[in-house]
Design an enzyme around this catalytic site. Structure first.
Site, short mmCIF file in Angstrom:
data_model
loop_
_atom_site.label_atom_id
_atom_site.label_comp_id
_atom_site.label_asym_id
_atom_site.label_seq_id
_atom_site.Cartn_x
_atom_site.Cartn_y
_atom_site.Cartn_z
N THR A 129 -60.28 19.73 39.07
CA THR A 129 -58.95 20.33 39.04
C THR A 129 -58.51 20.23 37.59
OG1 THR A 129 -58.40 19.77 41.31
CG2 THR A 129 -56.55 19.90 39.83
N SER A 148 -52.73 16.90 47.10
CA SER A 148 -52.33 15.68 46.39
C SER A 148 -51.87 15.98 44.97
CB SER A 148 -53.51 14.70 46.31
OG SER A 148 -53.97 14.37 47.58
N ASP A 171 -59.01 21.21 52.34
CA ASP A 171 -57.86 20.30 52.25
C ASP A 171 -57.06 20.25 53.55
OD1 ASP A 171 -58.22 19.15 49.82
OD2 ASP A 171 -56.86 20.45 48.71
N GLY A 212 -58.20 14.77 43.08
CA GLY A 212 -58.05 14.73 44.54
C GLY A 212 -57.11 13.62 44.97
N ARG A 230 -49.58 27.42 46.02
CA ARG A 230 -50.72 26.90 46.77
C ARG A 230 -51.33 28.03 47.62
NH1 ARG A 230 -54.35 22.71 47.03
NH2 ARG A 230 -54.39 21.62 49.02
#
Ligand code: DON
Length: 583
Positions: free
Chosen positions: A391, A463, A433, A484, A116
């Site tokens: 995504t 998420s 986010d 999301g 991340r």
């Protein structure tokens, strides 16, 4: 636990106006391929014995399968697919973003890798607020300040280094070829790239190579020459090919053009992290999913533990009670998400408590939670209106039984829309986010608080829920989704469709989806595809639920291990160009 009497359950209803999630996805769906009629959808996925790749783009899927055919394992194929997506699916596939990988090896060993993005060292809690403490519109969504330190290159390097079989150069080469030799544009790509021409122009200080005077056409060949060179540096110099040297310099130069925060030191310091998988038992199944900074594993675990006692198998998947109970669990789990979850390297995430059976039971008894105060706070914050998001999730298995689930993102379509000049890739807008102000909803309408506040070098809550499921100790399912806030619900429902409603993988993926995320206090329902009966909708409304259409939820690219040991690969083709391919 109170006896279930759905007619007696009272809900405080709040009308939430202008849900970003809804408006974005509505717009979103217009950019996708047309919805397919239920009857046109295949009733079974692709069946193969020796390996399977399911991804959002046919060329990326092919790259993965080729690597498997060459003798690569699921990890090699995943890394190759990942980089191929960075070229052929640049709206979400990336090297300028981040994500999570969950794996299960043939011997049952499991693990996760957190790649991340992180906030820059000079990021600070109120960086998106003005002097009056109000959120500065769009600053966390578009442009240089919205960018988190990319994690994808380091993630792929670590994953490959630890578990890959083929050489790093071999797994990277197909993506380099796609970038340098060009590839033909698909209808979805053409729509996405044409759509953002003006935005690319307005945000960037140089001419983005995707921008040209006339519209791109389906079948036209597109080249990513700069990206090809960047991938070559990554191939030849590994970490130093991205986090140092020329690519790092280009990123830092790009940051200077738009007051971005990422420095060379930030890049040099970035490290992805191996984390213990989040494991929860559900009947004779074991969930292996992503722990924080993803909320996926914990929320999914809470949902599974919460649903276990209810006879949803008897009720059926389109049944009012099933939807009602799942909704009630979703409301509680998403409320916990907003309050308790954040980067575990910075805040104490009470994982054990959140997954404690007594705690779950307690949560189910309490239907009188305080939604009103927080909803008012959301109203005051006004939901941001931005264009869209994207995504990508892919699932891979090989002939030995190794399995990998990877979800990766730039967050919005093409992330911050900032392209690194000379390096040919887009940077994420993952800073959105974070909870940029307590109670202020992000682009998915998700609210948060202190646990997910911005801090230097901190990871923003996610998420994304790449997930593997075992049945009786054996590999059973590999799945995940974009979407999301709706990711977790999409994974939860797809899983239950197989486990409890006896669907095969493709049917489970084709099935309609619904979603609730605590706030806004609506049940979002996908219209058109396998739609809910109007009677069920009326019954839900009679119970006090507020229903709202949401034209697309998730794209669950998944794999099931059938009783005969073969893989069933199911691409979520309802509105996408995703493909499953095996051999
Ligand atoms: O990490 C997250 O939860 C979001 N950045 C994911 C974004 C996303 O799924 C957009 N997709 N459709």
């Amino acid at each position: 636990m109170k006896k279930l009497n759905i007619k007696n359950i009272f809900f405080i209803l709040l009308v939430f106006i202008g849900v970003s999630c809804e408006s974005e996805t509505s717009e979103d769906s217009s950019e996708q391929t047309p919805e397919k009629d239920e009857k046109e959808l295949p009733q079974e996925g692709v069946i193969a014995q020796n390996g399977m790749v399911v991804s959002d783009h046919p060329l990326a899927t092919q790259v993965g399968v080729e690597i498997l055919r060459k003798g690569g394992n699921a990890i090699d194929a995943s890394v190759a697919t990942f980089f191929a997506l960075a070229v052929v699916f640049p709206q979400a596939g990336n090297i300028g973003g981040g994500g999570f990988a969950v794996y299960r090896l043939k011997d049952g060993q499991t693990g996760t890798l957190d790649f991340r993005e992180k906030a820059a060292a000079t990021a600070h809690r109120d960086m998106f607020l003005d002097e009056k403490g109000q959120v500065k519109a769009n600053r966390s969504l578009a442009g240089h300040l919205a960018v988190g330190i990319p994690g994808s290159p380091d993630g792929m390097l670590k994953l490959h280094e630890k578990l890959g079989k083929l050489s790093w150069a071999e797994v990277l080469q197909p993506a380099i070829d796609l970038a340098e030799k060009g590839h033909k544009l698909t209808p979805v790509q053409v729509k996405q790239i044409n759509r953002f021409q003006d935005t690319f122009d307005s945000i960037n200080h140089h001419k983005v190579h995707l921008v040209k005077n006339s519209d791109w056409k389906v079948g036209e060949t597109i080249y990513f020459k700069d990206l090809g060179q960047t991938l070559i540096r990554l191939r030849d110099k590994k970490r130093a090919g991205f986090y140092d040297g020329e690519t790092a310099d280009l990123i830092v130069q790009e940051m200077h053009k738009g007051n971005g925060l990422i420095t060379k030191e930030d890049l040099q310091n970035y490290q992805s992290v191996w984390r213990e998988p989040l494991q929860v038992n559900y009947k004779n199944y074991q969930l292996i999913s992503m722990p924080p900074p993803s909320s996926g594993g914990i929320v999914l675990g809470q949902l599974l533990l919460g649903i276990e006692e209810f006879p949803i198998r008897e009720w059926g998947y389109r049944n009012t009670q099933t939807i009602h109970i799942m909704t009630e669990l979703l409301r509680r789990a998403y409320a916990d998400r907003a309050t308790h979850l954040g980067d575990p390297d910075f805040v104490n995430v009470p994982t054990e408590m959140l997954l404690d059976k007594d705690y779950i039971t307690e949560r189910k008894q309490n239907i009188d939670f305080n939604v009103k105060t927080l909803s008012e706070a959301i109203k005051e914050g006004e939901v941001l209106s931005i264009e869209s998001f994207e995504t990508t999730h892919f699932s891979v298995t090989d002939k030995e039984g190794n399995a990998v689930a990877i979800t990766t993102t730039l967050n919005g379509y093409f992330g911050s829309k900032v392209e690194v000049e000379g390096a040919g890739f887009f940077l994420n807008n993952e800073m959105d986010d974070f909870s940029i102000k307590p109670g202020h909803p992000n682009q998915f309408g998700l609210v948060g608080g202190e646990a997910n506040a911005i801090a230097p070098q901190k990871r923003m809550l996610s998420s994304m829920t790449p997930t593997i499921l075992e049945k009786d100790g054996q590999l059973f399912m590999v799945l995940g989704s974009p979407g999301g806030s709706t990711i977790i619900t999409s994974v939860f429902q797809t899983m239950l469709n197989v486990i409890e409603h006896d669907m095969n993988m493709q049917q489970a993926v084709n099935a309609y989806r619904f979603h609730h995320q605590w706030l806004p206090d609506n049940i979002f329902i996908e219209p058109n595809v396998n739609e809910l009966d109007s009677l069920v909708k009326l019954e839900l409304e009679d119970m006090g639920h507020l229903l709202q259409d949401l034209s697309q939820m998730g794209k669950v690219n998944s794999i099931l291990v059938r009783p005969d040991g073969k893989y069933e690969g199911a691409a979520d083709i309802r509105r996408s160009e995703a493909t499953a391919e095996g051999f």
